[in-house]
Write an enzyme that holds these catalytic residues in place. Structure first.
Site, short mmCIF file in Angstrom:
data_model
loop_
_atom_site.label_atom_id
_atom_site.label_comp_id
_atom_site.label_asym_id
_atom_site.label_seq_id
_atom_site.Cartn_x
_atom_site.Cartn_y
_atom_site.Cartn_z
N ASP A 66 -50.13 -22.08 -0.81
CA ASP A 66 -50.99 -21.11 -1.59
C ASP A 66 -49.92 -20.25 -2.38
O ASP A 66 -50.39 -19.48 -3.09
CB ASP A 66 -51.80 -20.23 -0.68
N HIS A 139 -42.34 -14.70 9.46
CA HIS A 139 -43.34 -15.43 9.11
C HIS A 139 -43.24 -16.66 10.00
O HIS A 139 -42.40 -16.87 10.68
CB HIS A 139 -43.49 -15.81 7.76
#
Length: 307
Positions: A66, A139
Site C-alpha cells: 500500500d 515496523h
C-alpha cells in the site's frame, strides 16, 4: 528555500476507502517536487489536487504494497508524457530488488533513466538548500522515517551597517547576503558577519512512515516544525497496534510531546476511523499540548519560514 508545502495524496491505512486513498505525500520544496510513498492511485490524486507531475525524487518508507505500488503506473505516465530526465527512487532494503521489479513490470526498459538507491538509518540525501535524513523506525519489516531539514538561512541583512562601511548598493549587497566577502575599491574587505545578524535556523519536517513509537523518531523530531505521524489505531485497539507494529493516536501525541514538536498531523488511519476520526484526535490531544489535526486527502499545508 522559501516554499515548503505538503499535499496529502492518501491518508488511509492498508486499503483505500471511498474517502481516503493509500499512502502518498507530495512535498514542494521550492523548485523540487518530492514524493514520500506512492500508494496505488497516487497519480490520480496528484491530478485531483493539482500538485503536477514534475517529481524529482521519490522516497519510500518501506515496501508494504500500500506504500509503493502506485509508482508502477506513475512512471509509465511520465514516459508517455515524454519525460527524459532521470528519476531517483530511495528506500530501505530491499529497495533495489523490489523497485527494479516494479519499474520493469511488463517492460524491458523505461523511457527515461530510473536510478534506485538503498538507504539505511543515518544516511543523508543532499538537495539544493536542504537535506533528507533517513531514520530507522520500528515496523514489521525494514522501514525508515524521514527528516527534511532546511539549511540554516543567513542572518538579517543590516542595511545601515553596510552603508556605513561604504559598501555600494547593488551586487555587493547580494554577495554579502549569500555569505560572500566583498572587496571595496579602497582594498578593504567587508565580511558577511560585519553586516549580517545571527544565522536563522531552517525548518524541519518529520515523516514517521509506519512505525511503533520509538526513541529514534523522538530524537529526530526534536524541535520539528511539523511531525507527520501515523495513527492507525485508537486506544481500544492497542493490542492490534502492538501486533502489527503501528501506533495509536495517543502514542503519536506522546512522540510529539516528548520531542517538543511544534505541530502534529495524524495520518494513515484504519478504515474504522475513515469518516469519523474524532476519537483519534481527542486521544492525541490528551497526550500532546500543541496544535494537532487529522489529515484528509487533499489537505495542503505550508510551513512558514522561522523568524
Amino acid at each position: 528555500m522559501s516554499l515548503l508545502r505538503l499535499t496529502f495524496l492518501g491518508t488511509s491505512a492498508a486499503q483505500p476507502t471511498l474517502h481516503r486513498g493509500l499512502s502518498g505525500l507530495a512535498v514542494k520544496a521550492d523548485a523540487d517536487l518530492l514524493l514520500f510513498d506512492c500508494g496505488e492511485g497516487s497519480q490520480r490524486q496528484m491530478v485531483r489536487f493539482g500538485t503536477g507531475f514534475t517529481v524529482d525524487v521519490a522516497f519510500f518508507t518501506h515496501f508494504h504494497a500500500d506504500h509503493y505500488l502506485g509508482i508502477i503506473g506513475f512512471l509509465r505516465t511520465l514516459g508517455m508524457m515524454g519525460r527524459t530526465s532521470p528519476m531517483h527512487l530511495y528506500g530501505p532494503a530491499p529497495a533495489r530488488r523490489l523497485l527494479h521489479q516494479a519499474v520493469h513490470l511488463g517492460l524491458e526498459s523505461t523511457a527515461f533513466p530510473v536510478e534506485i538507491h538503498e538507504l539505511k538509518d543515518g544516511d543523508v540525501v543532499r538537495r539544493g538548500g536542504y537535506a533528507v535524513h533517513a531514520v530507522g523506525v520500528d515496523h514489521r519489516i525494514h522501514a525508515l522515517g524521514y527528516v527534511l531539514a532546511e539549511d540554516d538561512r543567513p542572518g538579517k541583512f543590516h542595511l545601515e551597517k553596510a552603508r556605513a562601511l561604504g559598501v555600494p548598493e547593488g551586487p555587493a549587497f547580494g554577495k554579502l547576503q549569500k555569505g560572500e566577502a566583498v572587496t571595496l575599491e579602497d582594498g578593504r574587505v567587508v565580511k558577511p558577519e560585519d553586516v549580517l545578524g545571527e544565522a536563522r535556523p531552517g525548518r524541519r519536517l518529520v515523516i514517521s512512515g509506519d512505525t511503533r513509537p520509538c526513541p529514534a523518531l523522538v530524537q529526530a523530531s526534536k524541535d520539528a516544525d511539523l511531525l507527520v505521524h501515523e495513527s492507525t489505531f485508537s486506544d481500544d485497539e492497542q493490542e492490534r497496534a502492538q501486533e502489527t507494529r503501528h501506533s495509536t493516536a495517543r502514542e503519536a501525541g506522546q512522540v510529539a510531546q516528548s520531542a517538543g514538536a511544534k505541530r502534529l498531523i495524524l495520518t494513515h488511519l484504519s478504515s474504522r476511523h475513515d469518516t469519523d476520526p474524532g476519537k483519534l484526535l481527542a486521544q492525541a490531544r490528551e497526550a500532546y499540548k500543541g496544535p494537532v489535526e487529522v489529515a484528509f486527502d487533499g489537505l495542503t499545508v505550508e510551513l512558514p519560514l522561522r523568524d
